[in-house]
Design a protein around this motif. Sequence first.
Motif, PDB file in Angstrom:
ATOM      1  N   ARG A   1       2.953  12.377  -0.364  1.00 53.80           N
ATOM      2  CA  ARG A   1       4.385  12.049  -0.396  1.00 53.80           C
ATOM      3  C   ARG A   1       5.042  12.563   0.880  1.00 53.80           C
ATOM      4  NH1 ARG A   1       8.679  15.012  -2.885  1.00 53.80           N
ATOM      5  NH2 ARG A   1      10.499  13.708  -3.398  1.00 53.80           N
TER       6      ARG A   1
ATOM      7  N   LYS B   1      -4.594   9.572  -0.635  1.00 50.23           N
ATOM      8  CA  LYS B   1      -3.646   8.804  -1.438  1.00 50.23           C
ATOM      9  C   LYS B   1      -2.790   9.767  -2.256  1.00 50.23           C
ATOM     10  CE  LYS B   1      -6.771   8.034  -5.383  1.00 50.23           C
ATOM     11  NZ  LYS B   1      -7.383   7.015  -6.246  1.00 50.23           N
ATOM     12  N   GLU B   2      -1.643   9.341  -2.635  1.00 51.89           N
ATOM     13  CA  GLU B   2      -0.643  10.138  -3.352  1.00 51.89           C
ATOM     14  C   GLU B   2       0.034  11.165  -2.451  1.00 51.89           C
ATOM     15  OE1 GLU B   2       0.176   9.191  -6.331  1.00 51.89           O
ATOM     16  OE2 GLU B   2      -1.490   7.788  -6.461  1.00 51.89           O
TER      17      GLU B   2
ATOM     18  N   ASP C   1       4.576   3.291  -1.615  1.00 50.61           N
ATOM     19  CA  ASP C   1       5.568   3.341  -2.694  1.00 50.61           C
ATOM     20  C   ASP C   1       6.780   4.111  -2.177  1.00 50.61           C
ATOM     21  OD1 ASP C   1       6.857   3.246  -5.142  1.00 50.61           O
ATOM     22  OD2 ASP C   1       5.843   5.034  -5.896  1.00 50.61           O
TER      23      ASP C   1
ATOM     24  N   LEU D   1       0.817  -1.215   0.000  1.00 55.79           N
ATOM     25  CA  LEU D   1       0.000   0.000   0.000  1.00 55.79           C
ATOM     26  C   LEU D   1       0.853   1.269   0.000  1.00 55.79           C
ATOM     27  CD1 LEU D   1      -2.911  -0.861   2.461  1.00 55.79           C
ATOM     28  CD2 LEU D   1      -2.842  -1.038  -0.030  1.00 55.79           C
TER      29      LEU D   1
ATOM     30  N   ARG E   1       5.313   7.191  -0.372  1.00 58.41           N
ATOM     31  CA  ARG E   1       4.041   7.723  -0.850  1.00 58.41           C
ATOM     32  C   ARG E   1       2.910   6.759  -0.492  1.00 58.41           C
ATOM     33  NH1 ARG E   1       1.265   6.753  -5.475  1.00 58.41           N
ATOM     34  NH2 ARG E   1       2.999   5.510  -6.283  1.00 58.41           N
ATOM     35  N   THR E   2       1.782   7.321  -0.064  1.00 60.13           N
ATOM     36  CA  THR E   2       0.602   6.512   0.233  1.00 60.13           C
ATOM     37  C   THR E   2      -0.174   6.254  -1.057  1.00 60.13           C
ATOM     38  OG1 THR E   2      -0.745   8.481   0.680  1.00 60.13           O
ATOM     39  CG2 THR E   2       0.414   7.499   2.544  1.00 60.13           C
ATOM     40  N   THR E   3      -0.897   5.146  -1.096  1.00 58.53           N
ATOM     41  CA  THR E   3      -1.700   4.809  -2.277  1.00 58.53           C
ATOM     42  C   THR E   3      -3.174   4.651  -1.941  1.00 58.53           C
ATOM     43  OG1 THR E   3      -1.331   2.427  -1.979  1.00 58.53           O
ATOM     44  CG2 THR E   3       0.270   3.625  -3.334  1.00 58.53           C
ATOM     45  N   ARG E   4      -3.561   5.026  -0.721  1.00 59.77           N
ATOM     46  CA  ARG E   4      -4.958   4.880  -0.318  1.00 59.77           C
ATOM     47  C   ARG E   4      -5.317   5.977   0.681  1.00 59.77           C
ATOM     48  NH1 ARG E   4      -6.974  -0.824   1.978  1.00 59.77           N
ATOM     49  NH2 ARG E   4      -6.306  -1.400  -0.146  1.00 59.77           N
TER      50      ARG E   4
END
Length: 203
Positions: free
Chosen positions: A174, A171-172, A100, A98, A109-112
Amino acid sequence: MIMDVESLKKSGSSRVRCLDAFLVVSIVLLFAAVGVLTVGLFFGTKAETASSPQPYASDVGDKIQNVAYLQPDSPDLKNGTMRWKAVNRGAGTSVGSLFDFNPDHHSIRTTRDGHYFIYIELKLTCSTDDCDAGRFTVSIGDLLTCNFELPEWKETTPVYQKCWQVTRMDKETRLVTLMTAQQQLNKWRIDVAASKQGIYLVG
């Protein structure tokens, strides 16, 4: 009627011997069955353990994938972006799916969307016998700021400090970690193996 006493004694002795033999055989069979069962359970457990997924492997559960942590890539205390690295764990790394991690920019970086628990743990030691007192700040954007106080070094006990925060992030998002020192702290060192930055999704 005349009874043969000797015959009765021999018959009774034969029955006793048969009973003793039966008990011995039963006990031997019982121990053999227990031994077979124990061996079967042992090898069954070993096989189950060997086939169990390892942490951070590709098929681990969501709980592991919700977690990421990084270790410092440098022991130096200096102004600027802190350098981080992922840690190898089995077939994968300490960064769950989840997240990056960009090793070139030392950012994660978060994705959720969700609420996240973020924290920083630092263990610091003195490289000489005369480190001065000082202070420095470590911040993750505007989400978390940690103020570290370093005493004058008079003993070998290391300085350990942890700070954390629960915050909502889209999400996204950074995350970049910055260090700001108010004076030269070049004699102080970060214990890389005992320090980390972490984040995990709580909901």
